[in-house]
Scaffold this motif. Structure first.
Motif, mmCIF file in Angstrom:
data_model
loop_
_atom_site.group_PDB
_atom_site.id
_atom_site.type_symbol
_atom_site.label_atom_id
_atom_site.label_comp_id
_atom_site.label_asym_id
_atom_site.label_seq_id
_atom_site.Cartn_x
_atom_site.Cartn_y
_atom_site.Cartn_z
ATOM 1 N N LEU A 1 0.873 -1.159 0.000
ATOM 2 C CA LEU A 1 0.000 0.000 0.000
ATOM 3 C C LEU A 1 0.918 1.219 0.000
ATOM 4 O O LEU A 1 1.792 1.340 0.870
ATOM 5 C CB LEU A 1 -0.906 0.012 1.231
ATOM 6 C CG LEU A 1 -1.904 1.169 1.258
ATOM 7 C CD1 LEU A 1 -2.966 0.986 0.161
ATOM 8 C CD2 LEU A 1 -2.566 1.284 2.614
ATOM 9 N N LEU A 2 0.745 2.071 -0.987
ATOM 10 C CA LEU A 2 1.642 3.217 -1.144
ATOM 11 C C LEU A 2 1.044 4.475 -0.537
ATOM 12 O O LEU A 2 -0.054 4.893 -0.893
ATOM 13 C CB LEU A 2 1.928 3.461 -2.628
ATOM 14 C CG LEU A 2 2.447 2.272 -3.427
ATOM 15 C CD1 LEU A 2 2.714 2.682 -4.861
ATOM 16 C CD2 LEU A 2 3.683 1.689 -2.794
ATOM 17 N N HIS A 3 1.782 5.060 0.392
ATOM 18 C CA HIS A 3 1.423 6.362 0.956
ATOM 19 C C HIS A 3 2.315 7.379 0.253
ATOM 20 O O HIS A 3 3.538 7.288 0.313
ATOM 21 C CB HIS A 3 1.665 6.394 2.469
ATOM 22 C CG HIS A 3 1.323 7.704 3.086
ATOM 23 N ND1 HIS A 3 0.026 8.039 3.410
ATOM 24 C CD2 HIS A 3 2.090 8.763 3.402
ATOM 25 C CE1 HIS A 3 0.019 9.260 3.916
ATOM 26 N NE2 HIS A 3 1.257 9.713 3.929
ATOM 27 N N ILE A 4 1.700 8.332 -0.416
ATOM 28 C CA ILE A 4 2.449 9.249 -1.277
ATOM 29 C C ILE A 4 2.555 10.619 -0.629
ATOM 30 O O ILE A 4 1.549 11.215 -0.251
ATOM 31 C CB ILE A 4 1.764 9.396 -2.645
ATOM 32 C CG1 ILE A 4 1.605 8.027 -3.277
ATOM 33 C CG2 ILE A 4 2.556 10.307 -3.546
ATOM 34 C CD1 ILE A 4 0.710 8.055 -4.483
ATOM 35 N N ARG A 5 3.763 11.111 -0.536
ATOM 36 C CA ARG A 5 3.985 12.479 -0.068
ATOM 37 C C ARG A 5 3.797 13.429 -1.251
ATOM 38 O O ARG A 5 3.888 13.039 -2.417
ATOM 39 C CB ARG A 5 5.398 12.627 0.502
ATOM 40 C CG ARG A 5 5.658 11.741 1.705
ATOM 41 C CD ARG A 5 5.314 12.470 2.996
ATOM 42 N NE ARG A 5 5.227 11.584 4.138
ATOM 43 C CZ ARG A 5 6.248 11.209 4.893
ATOM 44 N NH1 ARG A 5 7.456 11.623 4.607
ATOM 45 N NH2 ARG A 5 6.049 10.413 5.924
ATOM 46 N N ARG A 6 3.548 14.674 -0.937
ATOM 47 C CA ARG A 6 3.316 15.686 -1.970
ATOM 48 C C ARG A 6 4.463 15.711 -2.987
ATOM 49 O O ARG A 6 5.628 15.695 -2.630
ATOM 50 C CB ARG A 6 3.176 17.063 -1.320
ATOM 51 C CG ARG A 6 2.750 18.139 -2.288
ATOM 52 C CD ARG A 6 2.448 19.451 -1.602
ATOM 53 N NE ARG A 6 1.443 19.325 -0.545
ATOM 54 C CZ ARG A 6 0.118 19.326 -0.742
ATOM 55 N NH1 ARG A 6 -0.347 19.412 -1.968
ATOM 56 N NH2 ARG A 6 -0.712 19.245 0.277
ATOM 57 N N GLY A 7 4.098 15.697 -4.260
ATOM 58 C CA GLY A 7 5.078 15.774 -5.343
ATOM 59 C C GLY A 7 5.706 14.445 -5.728
ATOM 60 O O GLY A 7 6.623 14.415 -6.541
ATOM 61 N N ALA A 8 5.233 13.333 -5.166
ATOM 62 C CA ALA A 8 5.875 12.044 -5.414
ATOM 63 C C ALA A 8 5.024 11.093 -6.253
ATOM 64 O O ALA A 8 5.319 9.903 -6.310
ATOM 65 C CB ALA A 8 6.226 11.392 -4.081
ATOM 66 N N LEU A 9 4.000 11.604 -6.903
ATOM 67 C CA LEU A 9 3.115 10.728 -7.666
ATOM 68 C C LEU A 9 3.849 9.994 -8.788
ATOM 69 O O LEU A 9 3.640 8.804 -9.009
ATOM 70 C CB LEU A 9 1.928 11.510 -8.234
ATOM 71 C CG LEU A 9 0.890 10.693 -8.980
ATOM 72 C CD1 LEU A 9 0.303 9.606 -8.085
ATOM 73 C CD2 LEU A 9 -0.205 11.590 -9.522
ATOM 74 N N ARG A 10 4.734 10.661 -9.501
ATOM 75 C CA ARG A 10 5.480 10.015 -10.593
ATOM 76 C C ARG A 10 6.288 8.836 -10.059
ATOM 77 O O ARG A 10 6.305 7.756 -10.635
ATOM 78 C CB ARG A 10 6.387 11.040 -11.288
ATOM 79 C CG ARG A 10 7.441 10.476 -12.246
ATOM 80 C CD ARG A 10 6.976 9.549 -13.344
ATOM 81 N NE ARG A 10 5.821 10.004 -14.064
ATOM 82 C CZ ARG A 10 4.959 9.180 -14.660
ATOM 83 N NH1 ARG A 10 5.140 7.873 -14.634
ATOM 84 N NH2 ARG A 10 3.921 9.633 -15.290
ATOM 85 N N ARG A 11 6.978 9.016 -8.932
ATOM 86 C CA ARG A 11 7.763 7.920 -8.351
ATOM 87 C C ARG A 11 6.846 6.774 -7.919
ATOM 88 O O ARG A 11 7.180 5.603 -8.070
ATOM 89 C CB ARG A 11 8.598 8.435 -7.174
ATOM 90 C CG ARG A 11 9.796 9.265 -7.630
ATOM 91 C CD ARG A 11 10.723 9.623 -6.485
ATOM 92 N NE ARG A 11 10.121 10.539 -5.518
ATOM 93 C CZ ARG A 11 9.994 11.856 -5.677
ATOM 94 N NH1 ARG A 11 10.426 12.421 -6.793
ATOM 95 N NH2 ARG A 11 9.450 12.611 -4.742
ATOM 96 N N ALA A 12 5.675 7.111 -7.404
ATOM 97 C CA ALA A 12 4.713 6.079 -7.006
ATOM 98 C C ALA A 12 4.229 5.289 -8.224
ATOM 99 O O ALA A 12 4.112 4.064 -8.177
ATOM 100 C CB ALA A 12 3.531 6.709 -6.275
#
Length: 76
Positions: free
Chosen positions: A28-39
């Motif tokens: 389950l991926l918790h994404i920090r702001r600005g990290a959508l591409r890496r996710a």
């Protein structure tokens, strides 16, 4: 103008298709702001094994991961 189209018995189609077992969620991926591409890159490399957390709070994401038996990955 007359309508054109087709209809399908969706229940009959589903019954005719081979049943596939769904793989359990592994991450389950918790994404920090600005990290959508890496996710998205992480998800692409592990197709079908990941889901994005719907929560902004990491604690809520961790609780959901535990409930689903998945490992929480924080993407920064």
């Amino acid at each position: 103008m007359p309508a054109t189209g087709f209809s399908a018995d969706v229940e009959a189609l589903c019954a005719a298709m081979p049943q596939m077992e769904e793989e359990p969620l592994r991450y389950l991926l918790h994404i920090r702001r600005g990290a959508l591409r890496r996710a998205m890159d992480f998800m692409d490399s592990r197709a079908g094994q990941c889901a994005l957390s719907p929560f902004e709070d990491e604690t809520e994401s961790a609780a959901l991961a535990a409930k689903q038996g998945a490992k929480l990955i924080v993407i920064e």
